[in-house]
Enzyme design. Structure first.
Site, PDB file in Angstrom:
ATOM      1  N   GLU B 262      15.779 -74.251 -35.695  1.00  0.00           N
ATOM      2  CA  GLU B 262      14.931 -75.415 -35.393  1.00  0.00           C
ATOM      3  C   GLU B 262      14.263 -75.282 -34.028  1.00  0.00           C
ATOM      4  O   GLU B 262      13.171 -75.805 -33.803  1.00  0.00           O
ATOM      5  CB  GLU B 262      15.743 -76.714 -35.465  1.00  0.00           C
ATOM      6  N   HIS B 265      10.923 -73.699 -34.483  1.00  0.00           N
ATOM      7  CA  HIS B 265       9.922 -74.718 -34.853  1.00  0.00           C
ATOM      8  C   HIS B 265       9.502 -75.521 -33.619  1.00  0.00           C
ATOM      9  O   HIS B 265       8.325 -75.803 -33.399  1.00  0.00           O
ATOM     10  CB  HIS B 265      10.516 -75.692 -35.877  1.00  0.00           C
TER      11      HIS B 265
END
EC number: 3.4.17.19
Lengths: 517, 517
Positions: B262, B265
């Site tokens: 994550e 991202h």
């Protein structure tokens, strides 16, 4: 669709927009990292502009006029009345001002978070001047539209059916009696000082105790949460009420009392009339009614001997037995009166002084009688006058302590004391309707109180205007005497530790008429 | 204002609306109590309708036409191209469908949260049928407007410049080579099994290690947070990126690898070109580009020997020394290949099989070749075929395991494997541009990698269409061969524990031409 149905659907849409704003606002105060503040402020200003534009679209005025002539039942008629009010509130303001106010408020508030710890009055005043300028512009526009004074026009945003004359009448009652009462109480408590239990108090244990207490007070965790913020508040939407507190490791009662206070706000929101969700009639009535609920929970109930007595074993269960957890001492602590600099930490006897001071300053500020630069000197003077305290140069714990002025919420402060007055009046009314109330509370069964509030206040939403709501619930208009008598009873009447309520009035017959002094 | 300026200001407004939606969406998955779900779904559907209505207002089409003729620089021209695309994407859909899709998706997703633990396929299928019906309606409308197949029309929502023919060409490369590779790797690893360190692993310590790792990877906590959700994701807005993980007490690597994923991202979002904030050009390019960043972080970097070697002492620091924390064992753990039922737990060798299976099923579903009721049997058959696993009757860990179909995100799954391919291709390109890369990574200095990604991908936003962005960054079109060779190198080539990357390709000269097999 009838005009009324068009309006209903419009307000449903506005309610959905408000939901998004409420969550973004909650997040801003509980979760948002500091670097997110500019983007958040812009997004929230955009939402305010959208809501303003939606509510003031040209067809809305036409629908309102047409709906007046349509066949509606009483509740729909009341809903339409509130629609008119919301529309009038919005339509007088130009969109430009709505956006500028939102952005200036966000800027001032964000900077204040850093400026307050730095005691930076000069920096704060720079931003506040712009907030005041916009608030005065708003006040002038509203005053012209409604024929009131500028300050009253802002007050009415939070308390629609209140005027300054009535407010002064109610506040004079406080202003005259409180300094003497305060001196008497402080003198009386000198002989039996409360001992503060020593920390540290584990934060996680405090959180568990807080949640347990919320459950006991009927908070519905399926439709709400408890979190932490610098400045405790109750936000969210009725289906998802977000309340916050702040914990201190060295002290365990203040966060708990804060939680009890916010739980009062929360139960009001969670119990608004569900069939009217999204409609103006389904909303909380006003800020003073809201505050009356939080203060019924915190002051009338939470700091009563009956409640504190039940709290004592729970404190022991969560923190272990400590010197100071004896019931008598805890009651003295919960009812300790001690003039201090900080409003949110104030006891209920000195609290009104904080409000009177702010009311006098913000009213003069909005009416153009003083400027931002005059605030510190006035603050010092009034703190000296009302509470005998010196604040010179301590802006942090002086005029920079509250969040309200940062975003231009002038006219909000008086609702705190109106709420305190009403809380005392409501409690007296419950006692009249249920003479067994104090027995039940002493037995740890507050349900009888909650049921009454639910029926008389929460489920009424905005069906009645505030004076009518108060009259229906208590049988008479708002009367500051109940509050004064509550204070006299709790702090001068019975010895602390025996009765926390207005016990001497508990057994009067229902509807015994005017409670004026 | 020119038409282009009108459009800029419109998209700025839409960006503010999106901000509110992103925060409400994050809250829904991390904070919201269950009882808030209906109100939230309605508020978010209202926002989608508002955004659709705003973007498709009659004047927008006129502005777009006029802006085409205005004098714009290259970046503005690219921004206008993306405005056209966003408008075309929206204007084909009727508002009714936008709202129905949002509400049906929210209903299906909310119910799925209870139905999945109950293994209640029949209940889930009831809601999914409606979601599929609306997705097919959307696909049909989009396909007619763009002249593509129905499935391709949905794929293009997430991956604008991809077509099904190209997708099949890329996927066939995986489909053909992977079963054999998988069998070989599993056989090879049998001789040196990884030992799983024994828990419990304190959740708070896992959180601290996660945050520390995010900092090392350059995550900016002034503009983002780490929280917990049932299904990890990265949301929020570039100024305030919200990523989540989930912790298990019995295991400490999976949540950490999830956090690293994550963070990839998040860094993309946090480093999008700030001057273009709020404009289409300032947005992430596509879902496959997004996934390529998370997989560069997790797979190319996070599971490499170099990274795991530096992780080992940190694990010891946070959890104490435990059997299994030896570097060699940790590398074996991070690179362990083991076919399993759950996509999000899959290693990078078997992961593509999960995607192929979903792609084949959802494509047939959208094209009307199969119905919802056919899914379980097809799922069983394909799990047997690709991974040799039996899933019959286990809907929970079968077709009910993912969140994507619940809200109608058909066409999303292929972007995971496109991203995996691109991550391998990007890493090879960085190695060509910086032959010293592996030395730096071994020394715990990944800055050289991040700087390259920032310049080549993050700061480019949506300036170039996907194929052009890939060509500019890597010198060639997307090529599945890099991924296959990365897997062969890491899992069959060098002994596990020596090199985690495509080391054999590291020293080719820059721009050495077509990398096809």
């Amino acid at each position: 669709m009838s005009a009324y149905q068009q309006l209903s659907s419009l307000f449903q849409r506005l309610f959905h927009y408000e939901h998004l704003g409420a969550m973004a606002g909650w997040d801003q105060l509980t979760m948002m990292p500091t670097g997110g503040s500019d983007a958040r402020a812009e997004a929230m200003a955009e939402l305010e502009v959208l809501m303003h534009r939606t509510l003031t679209a040209p067809e809305v005025g036409e629908w309102l006029a047409s709906a007046d002539a349509e066949s509606l039942d009483d509740a729909q008629r009341a809903n339409l009345r509130e629609m008119h009010r919301a529309w009038h509130d919005a339509v007088v303001l130009p969109e430009r001002l709505v956006e500028a106010r939102s952005l200036a408020g966000a800027r001032c508030e964000q900077a204040w978070r850093r400026q307050r710890p730095d005691n930076d009055w000069a920096g704060f005043a720079d931003n506040l001047r712009e907030v005041v300028r916009l608030s005065r512009e708003e006040a002038t526009i509203r005053a012209e539209a409604t024929g009131t004074s500028r300050y009253e026009a802002l007050l009415n945003k939070f308390e629609p059916d209140m005027n300054v004359t009535e407010l002064d009448r109610l506040f004079n009652d406080l202003r005259d009696g409180l300094p003497g009462l305060l001196a008497q109480v402080v003198e009386r408590q000198r002989s039996s000082p409360a001992h503060t239990p020593e920390g540290p108090f584990d934060i996680e244990a405090q959180r568990r105790l807080g949640q347990e207490t919320m459950r006991r007070l009927g908070f519905d965790f399926e439709h709400g949460r408890l979190d932490v913020s610098l400045h405790p508040f109750c936000g969210g939407v009725p289906e998802d009420v977000r309340l916050t507190t702040r914990y201190r490791e060295d002290e365990c009662l203040s966060s708990l009392m804060g939680i009890i206070h916010e739980t009062g706000h929360a139960r009001y929101e969670q119990n608004l009339p569900a069939p009217w969700r999204g409609q103006p009639l389904g909303r909380a009535r006003s800020m003073s009614i809201h505050e009356s609920q939080s203060l019924t929970f915190e002051m009338q109930l939470g700091r009563s001997e009956a409640f504190v007595r039940q709290l004592a074993p729970q404190l022991v269960a969560h923190f272990g037995n400590r010197p100071g957890f004896e019931v008598d001492n805890l009651v003295r602590l919960a009812q300790r009166v001690e003039p201090g600099l900080i409003r949110v930490d104030a006891d209920e006897v000195s609290y009104p002084a904080h409000i009177l001071l702010r009311y006098e300053i913000e009213r003069a500020l909005i009416e153009g009688e003083i400027e931002v630069d005059d605030i510190p000197a006035l603050w010092d003077e009034k703190m000296q006058h009302y509470l005998g305290l010196e604040t010179r140069g301590n802006y942090r714990d002086g005029p920079m302590q509250d969040i309200h002025w940062t975003d231009g919420s002038f006219g909000y402060f008086p609702t705190y004391s109106l709420g305190a007055m009403l809380a005392a009046q409501l409690m007296a009314a419950v006692r009249r309707d249920h003479p067994e109330l104090d027995e039940r509370l002493a037995a740890g069964e507050p349900g009888i109180l909650f049921d009454w509030l639910k029926a008389q206040i929460w489920q009424q939403g905005s069906r009645f205007e505030t004076p009518e709501l108060i009259r229906r619930a208590t049988g008479e208009p708002l009367d500051a005497g109940y509050y004064r008598r509550h204070l006299e009873s709790r702090y001068l009447g019975e010895p602390a530790g025996r009765s926390g309520g207005v016990a001497k009035r508990a057994h009067q017959p229902i509807g015994s008429g005017n409670e004026d002094d």
